[in-house]
Write an enzyme that holds these catalytic residues in place. Structure first.
Site, PDB file in Angstrom:
ATOM      1  N   TYR A 376       0.821  -1.205   0.000  1.00 48.54           N
ATOM      2  CA  TYR A 376       0.000   0.000   0.000  1.00 48.54           C
ATOM      3  C   TYR A 376       0.861   1.264   0.000  1.00 48.54           C
ATOM      4  CZ  TYR A 376      -4.572  -2.172   0.781  1.00 48.54           C
ATOM      5  OH  TYR A 376      -5.738  -2.873   0.636  1.00 48.54           O
ATOM      6  N   TYR A 380       4.116   5.301  -2.465  1.00 46.56           N
ATOM      7  CA  TYR A 380       4.174   6.673  -1.955  1.00 46.56           C
ATOM      8  C   TYR A 380       5.572   7.013  -1.459  1.00 46.56           C
ATOM      9  CZ  TYR A 380      -0.850   6.147  -2.257  1.00 46.56           C
ATOM     10  OH  TYR A 380      -2.118   5.922  -2.715  1.00 46.56           O
TER      11      TYR A 380
END
Length: 649
Positions: A376, A380
């Site tokens: 996840y 990022y």
């Protein structure tokens, strides 16, 4: 209308070069064609257009005035420092007291237009309860700071970058159709700063006690200043936290937190960018402060409810520079996860919660499957620190994922994110409820031989933490085991097993501005409880000193082993410097591994113990002993004097 044309040209000439087209677009209606409005007198039209230009000048005039090159910033800094120095000399000749000089300095600095209210408050550092002597010392330090051009350079560079970038955002020059995340000028400014820093690191030489000379650039490449090292460490911590959560059956949530519409300068409709009518001029810094303050309220509420959370949050820019957060959090139970969701929705929707899209997009929460947390957050982290595997950037707009096209700047996506974070002073990564990464880094520097005593005394937690920090053959470093050894998750600072220790600050030690140094540098770790409580694990045993007047080519790569190059000792020396020593061989004593020079043990051995020492009232397990069991401390020199007196008697 001639006056309108004159002032429009004046505004364009004063503005930054990259603003010309944006100003022409923004003030496109400033000049109307003849006969377009026949029923309105020309002087009325001119008055309206002049007012429009005046409003624009009031909103963006500071950005035009502060559009300075770095050379101009340095020159301005020297001028300001010289003016403050001259002004303070005049106040001293007028026999002003320190308090009066402080008031005069505040009035002068306000007229410069170079400092914000926050800068002035931070300059003097006054606190409630300060005595007159404390205030005098702080005023004296403030005078020395404001007379230092290097201090002014830091303040002015930050001011220029933020004011000019804020003007670019309000003009609509930062969005997916133009400059993504940050304006082109902001990116160029950041790249110039990185280049200056790199050149400074390459010119700066440091020598250690063994005689080896390194450039700061070489040392920085081995630390978390290197994006690859920083990204690898972040992924190690996330993977370890995920394994820790899975082993304890904790519930994982992936959370996206965004800002109200009024913080977004640009909206996207039908794939096209448009100016947001609700936007009131907020900067990304303002948005980050809103997120931070709202998160503080939510955490306080969760703490009152007894909900323990841990994980990582990442601050990221939207295409228009507005920040938003991604958080990877774990709770101890499903009930706590539900409480966390409800709390976040409550606080994030408390302001403008009824506007369109707020209920659906302000807070987005996904429940994670076991073993999927790292996936996840990996993109990022890569998006922020740069990674060759990341070929595109995604942005979340109104709940939809939009691919960011950089054209020829495909490789500059992470550079723009870095420039955005540096410009607005935004902390990109922050862990929540996990052990200090400083303890992890310091423990990796501790030599293995120091653990022998801890092993003999049965300090299993410290031994387990040490093994977790280092690769053991094919076994990689394990953050999960480190968390277990440190005590778990969501603990208070004094509850973790290991804490950092610092060198003792000498009495009267001050910094360059005359302020007392309160905390020494970190040199190691110590357990906070157990039989080894207070025993140091020294992580920094070699002292480094700057090397002056040597060429920057004299770096660590010039040093080889004695077999490879018998003359290695003289390779990094200058004609004006003493020969550089080869790396010293291993010491035949244990002095380098002891803490005597850091804990001032030698001083105690020579001059005796002080009146109050922790070991006098602590037993080996760290428990406080009654005063009647405390040892009486007598200096060895007093013992010799008493012995001489007894012999004489």
């Amino acid at each position: 209308m001639q006056m309108v044309k004159y002032h429009l040209q004046r505004v364009a000439d004063c503005a930054p070069t990259g603003w010309k087209a944006a100003i022409a677009e923004h003030l496109a209606g400033a000049i109307t064609k003849e006969g377009q409005q026949p029923n309105i007198p020309e002087w009325v039209q001119a008055w309206d257009k002049l007012q429009q230009i005046a409003d624009f000048d009031a909103a963006y005039g500071d950005a035009a005035r502060l559009n300075l090159s770095d050379y101009e910033i340095c020159t301005w800094a020297k001028q300001l420092a010289a003016q403050v120095d001259e002004f303070m000399d005049g106040c001293e000749l007028a026999r002003f007291s320190l308090a009066e000089r402080g008031q005069a300095l505040t009035m002068m600095l306000r007229t410069t237009g170079a400092l914000t209210i926050e800068d002035l408050v931070g300059l003097f550092k006054f606190k409630d309860g300060d005595t007159p002597q404390d205030k005098d010392r702080k005023v004296d330090a403030a005078i020395k700071r404001s007379s230092d051009d290097s201090w002014w350079r830091r303040k002015l560079r930050r001011l220029v970058a933020r004011v000019v970038e804020a003007g670019a955002i309000r003009l609509g020059m930062v969005n997916m159709a133009k400059g993504r995340y940050i304006s082109h000028g902001g990116l160029v400014r950041r790249q110039a700063q990185i280049k200056r820093n790199t050149e400074a690191l390459q010119r700066s030489l440091y020598r250690n006690e063994a005689g080896q000379v390194y450039t700061l650039a070489e040392l920085a490449a081995l630390s978390t200043a290197n994006p690859l090292v920083r990204g690898g460490e972040l992924m190690t911590r996330i993977r370890g936290a995920e394994e820790y959560a899975d082993s304890h059956g904790h519930v994982g949530l992936f959370i996206t937190l965004t800002l109200p519409s009024k913080f977004h300068p640009v909206t996207i409709r039908a794939g096209k960018t448009r100016h947001n009518k609700k936007y009131k001029g907020a900067t990304p810094r303002d948005g980050q402060e809103w997120l931070r303050d709202t998160w503080a309220k939510a955490r306080a509420k969760l703490a009152r409810l007894g909900v323990k959370i841990y994980g990582l949050r990442v601050a990221e820019p939207h295409h228009d520079g507005t920040p938003h957060w991604h958080a990877l959090l774990w709770t101890e139970s499903q009930a706590d996860a539900i409480t966390l969701e409800a709390t976040l929705h409550h606080y994030w929707l408390a302001e403008d919660g009824q506007e369109r899209g707020a209920q659906d997009n302000r807070v987005c929460i996904k429940h994670m499957d076991r073993g999927g947390a790292a996936g996840y957050v990996a993109k990022y982290i890569a998006k922020s620190v740069g990674h060759v595997a990341l070929t595109d950037h995604q942005d979340l707009v109104n709940g939809d994922q939009i691919k960011m096209e950089f054209g020829e700047e495909t490789s500059q996506g992470h550079q723009r994110v870095d420039a955005w974070a540096a410009c607005w002073g935004i902390r990109q990564f922050q862990t929540i409820g996990m052990p200090s990464v400083t303890a992890w880094r310091e423990l990796r520097r501790v030599s293995k031989d120091q653990l022998d005593l801890f092993n003999q005394e049965g300090d299993l937690q410290t031994m387990s933490a040490y093994r977790a920090c280092h690769r053991q053959g094919n076994l990689r470093a394990d953050w999960r085991v480190f968390m277990e050894a440190m005590g778990g998750h969501a603990l208070k600072r004094h509850e973790w097993h290991l804490r950092t220790v610092t060198t003792m600050v000498e009495e009267g030690q001050v910094n360059r501005y005359g302020e007392a140094v309160e905390v020494g540098r970190i040199v190691g770790l110590t357990p906070q409880r157990g039989r080894m409580c207070g025993r140091w694990l020294v992580s920094r045993r070699i002292a480094w000193m700057p090397v002056a007047n040597e060429s920057s080519t004299h770096a660590a790569h010039a040093f080889k082993t004695k077999t490879e190059n018998p003359n290695a000792a003289g390779q990094a020396q200058s004609a004006s410097m003493a020969p550089v020593r080869q790396a010293l061989p291993a010491a035949w004593t244990g002095f380098n591994n002891c803490t005597a020079r850091l804990t001032h043990g030698l001083r105690k051995a020579l001059f005796g113990r002080e009146d109050d020492e922790e070991s006098d009232w602590n037993d080996p397990d760290g428990q406080v002993m009654p005063k009647r069991h405390q040892r009486v401390k007598v200096s060895p020199f007093l013992q010799l004097i008493e012995a001489d007196e007894r012999r004489a008697a």
